[in-house]
Design an enzyme around this catalytic site. Sequence first.
Site, PDB file in Angstrom:
ATOM      1  N   ASN A 193       0.704  -1.236   0.031  1.00  0.00           N
ATOM      2  CA  ASN A 193      -0.070   0.171  -0.088  1.00  0.00           C
ATOM      3  C   ASN A 193       0.952   1.340  -0.002  1.00  0.00           C
ATOM      4  O   ASN A 193       1.529   1.591   0.983  1.00  0.00           O
ATOM      5  CB  ASN A 193      -0.951   0.132   1.270  1.00  0.00           C
ATOM      6  CG  ASN A 193      -1.932   1.243   1.253  1.00  0.00           C
ATOM      7  OD1 ASN A 193      -2.057   2.011   0.374  1.00  0.00           O
ATOM      8  ND2 ASN A 193      -2.460   1.383   2.691  1.00  0.00           N
ATOM      9  N   TRP A 194       0.986   1.968  -1.268  1.00  0.00           N
ATOM     10  CA  TRP A 194       1.830   3.020  -1.291  1.00  0.00           C
ATOM     11  C   TRP A 194       1.304   4.417  -0.610  1.00  0.00           C
ATOM     12  O   TRP A 194       2.163   5.208  -0.431  1.00  0.00           O
ATOM     13  CB  TRP A 194       2.061   3.252  -2.579  1.00  0.00           C
ATOM     14  CG  TRP A 194       3.030   2.206  -3.422  1.00  0.00           C
ATOM     15  CD1 TRP A 194       3.660   1.084  -2.827  1.00  0.00           C
ATOM     16  CD2 TRP A 194       3.412   2.380  -4.700  1.00  0.00           C
ATOM     17  NE1 TRP A 194       4.285   0.604  -3.724  1.00  0.00           N
ATOM     18  CE2 TRP A 194       4.385   1.317  -4.979  1.00  0.00           C
ATOM     19  CE3 TRP A 194       3.212   3.297  -5.774  1.00  0.00           C
ATOM     20  CZ2 TRP A 194       4.886   1.115  -6.295  1.00  0.00           C
ATOM     21  CZ3 TRP A 194       3.771   3.098  -7.028  1.00  0.00           C
ATOM     22  CH2 TRP A 194       4.563   1.884  -7.480  1.00  0.00           C
ATOM     23  N   LYS A 195       0.091   4.199  -0.185  1.00  0.00           N
ATOM     24  CA  LYS A 195      -0.618   5.556   0.183  1.00  0.00           C
ATOM     25  C   LYS A 195      -0.285   6.561  -0.642  1.00  0.00           C
ATOM     26  O   LYS A 195      -0.271   6.488  -1.912  1.00  0.00           O
ATOM     27  CB  LYS A 195      -0.079   5.756   1.730  1.00  0.00           C
ATOM     28  CG  LYS A 195      -0.141   4.527   2.720  1.00  0.00           C
ATOM     29  CD  LYS A 195       0.093   4.895   3.765  1.00  0.00           C
ATOM     30  CE  LYS A 195      -0.195   3.237   4.691  1.00  0.00           C
ATOM     31  NZ  LYS A 195      -0.212   3.787   6.084  1.00  0.00           N
ATOM     32  N   HIS A 239      -9.788   2.073   4.315  1.00  0.00           N
ATOM     33  CA  HIS A 239      -8.528   2.273   5.057  1.00  0.00           C
ATOM     34  C   HIS A 239      -8.616   3.117   6.184  1.00  0.00           C
ATOM     35  O   HIS A 239      -9.428   4.225   6.114  1.00  0.00           O
ATOM     36  CB  HIS A 239      -7.333   2.876   4.047  1.00  0.00           C
ATOM     37  CG  HIS A 239      -5.958   2.621   4.581  1.00  0.00           C
ATOM     38  ND1 HIS A 239      -5.668   3.552   5.613  1.00  0.00           N
ATOM     39  CD2 HIS A 239      -5.079   1.517   4.551  1.00  0.00           C
ATOM     40  CE1 HIS A 239      -4.220   2.918   6.178  1.00  0.00           C
ATOM     41  NE2 HIS A 239      -3.977   1.833   5.588  1.00  0.00           N
ATOM     42  N   GLU A 285      -6.855   5.268   7.332  1.00  0.00           N
ATOM     43  CA  GLU A 285      -6.649   6.757   7.357  1.00  0.00           C
ATOM     44  C   GLU A 285      -7.860   7.416   6.346  1.00  0.00           C
ATOM     45  O   GLU A 285      -8.055   8.462   6.655  1.00  0.00           O
ATOM     46  CB  GLU A 285      -5.136   6.903   6.463  1.00  0.00           C
ATOM     47  CG  GLU A 285      -4.232   6.471   7.239  1.00  0.00           C
ATOM     48  CD  GLU A 285      -2.856   5.964   6.518  1.00  0.00           C
ATOM     49  OE1 GLU A 285      -2.901   5.841   5.373  1.00  0.00           O
ATOM     50  OE2 GLU A 285      -2.206   5.380   7.109  1.00  0.00           O
ATOM     51  N   GLU A 316      -6.258  -4.445   9.898  1.00  0.00           N
ATOM     52  CA  GLU A 316      -5.402  -3.394  10.157  1.00  0.00           C
ATOM     53  C   GLU A 316      -5.599  -2.783  11.641  1.00  0.00           C
ATOM     54  O   GLU A 316      -6.229  -1.925  11.456  1.00  0.00           O
ATOM     55  CB  GLU A 316      -5.204  -2.585   9.014  1.00  0.00           C
ATOM     56  CG  GLU A 316      -4.866  -3.128   7.767  1.00  0.00           C
ATOM     57  CD  GLU A 316      -3.953  -2.162   7.029  1.00  0.00           C
ATOM     58  OE1 GLU A 316      -3.061  -2.328   6.437  1.00  0.00           O
ATOM     59  OE2 GLU A 316      -4.569  -0.993   6.784  1.00  0.00           O
ATOM     60  N   GLY A 342       1.838   2.182  10.766  1.00  0.00           N
ATOM     61  CA  GLY A 342       2.895   3.265  10.702  1.00  0.00           C
ATOM     62  C   GLY A 342       3.540   3.546  11.959  1.00  0.00           C
ATOM     63  O   GLY A 342       4.388   4.531  12.027  1.00  0.00           O
ATOM     64  N   SER A 363       2.674  -2.243  10.106  1.00  0.00           N
ATOM     65  CA  SER A 363       4.116  -2.327  10.532  1.00  0.00           C
ATOM     66  C   SER A 363       4.714  -3.717  10.161  1.00  0.00           C
ATOM     67  O   SER A 363       5.443  -4.255  10.942  1.00  0.00           O
ATOM     68  CB  SER A 363       4.353  -2.060  11.854  1.00  0.00           C
ATOM     69  OG  SER A 363       3.949  -0.675  12.133  1.00  0.00           O
ATOM     70  N   GLY A 420       2.479  -1.414   4.276  1.00  0.00           N
ATOM     71  CA  GLY A 420       2.737   0.135   3.876  1.00  0.00           C
ATOM     72  C   GLY A 420       4.102   0.522   3.718  1.00  0.00           C
ATOM     73  O   GLY A 420       4.743   0.126   2.806  1.00  0.00           O
ATOM     74  N   GLY A 421       4.695   1.225   4.717  1.00  0.00           N
ATOM     75  CA  GLY A 421       6.089   1.725   4.648  1.00  0.00           C
ATOM     76  C   GLY A 421       7.087   0.758   3.955  1.00  0.00           C
ATOM     77  O   GLY A 421       7.688   1.365   3.108  1.00  0.00           O
TER      78      GLY A 421
END
Length: 255
Positions: A10-12, A98, A100, A170, A176, A215, A236-237
């Site tokens: 997930n590149w966000k 998501h 966010e 999640e 994150g 994470s 993600g990251g």
Amino acid sequence: MIRKPFIAGNWKMWGTRAQALAYCERLLELLPDPNRRRADVGVCAPFTALDVLVERLREREVRVAAQNLHQEENGAFTGEVSAPMLAEVGVDGVVLGHSERRQYNCETDRALQEKVPAALAAGIDPILCVGETEEEREAGETDRRLRHQIREDLERVEDERLADVVIAYEPIWAIGTGLTATPAQAQEAIAFVRALVGDRSEEAAARVRVLYGGSVKPENAAEIIAQPDVDGALVGGASLDPDSFARIIEAVPEP
Ligand code: PGA
């Protein structure tokens, strides 16, 4: 195997077209041929990079997903993109709900009730995110939260299509933050999500893929994905660097 694991990055809000091109080049160097992969692989990217990714990755059987859509097909919704528009670009999936977007963009369970079927109707697999806050976990309210989200968000999906939805558990406190759920916590919550799908259809519960997200890194991926109910990861990251993403894919255990 009924449920082949799925590892999705997930590149966000990351990934210019130039970055996407460079990413594809490196990822394709690192990935084994599709028939030798132990997991399905996908990338969830901003709208502006989707056509680049579809062109580079589809032939190599890497799935491409958007990160949102609007539930209506067209109309007076300035700034929005619909499911048929995404289908035209050739995307395979779309991240919906998501945390966010729930937090910063007022994404509601009510809207998700329409977004999930809209994606399915356009031939796009929804990746529906659910998960509890830290306060909810501490108050023992994780199950209540998950039950509410799963029931509401999937309410308008026919039982026969439930297994076409990918669900990503999640926990918000793990996104994150570097705080990963323990493998046991991930297993417990994901088994619960699967049981909730089972309340609607046992067959769908056996087939639906439920991923863990929060994470995930090369160092912790293997242990989490090895849990019996965990069908992969939404990363993600650690997915922004193709080398680290490829290491997570390699961490998927042999079936
Ligand atoms: P993270 O993000 O891996 O950076 O925690 C996961 C996600 O939000 O999908």
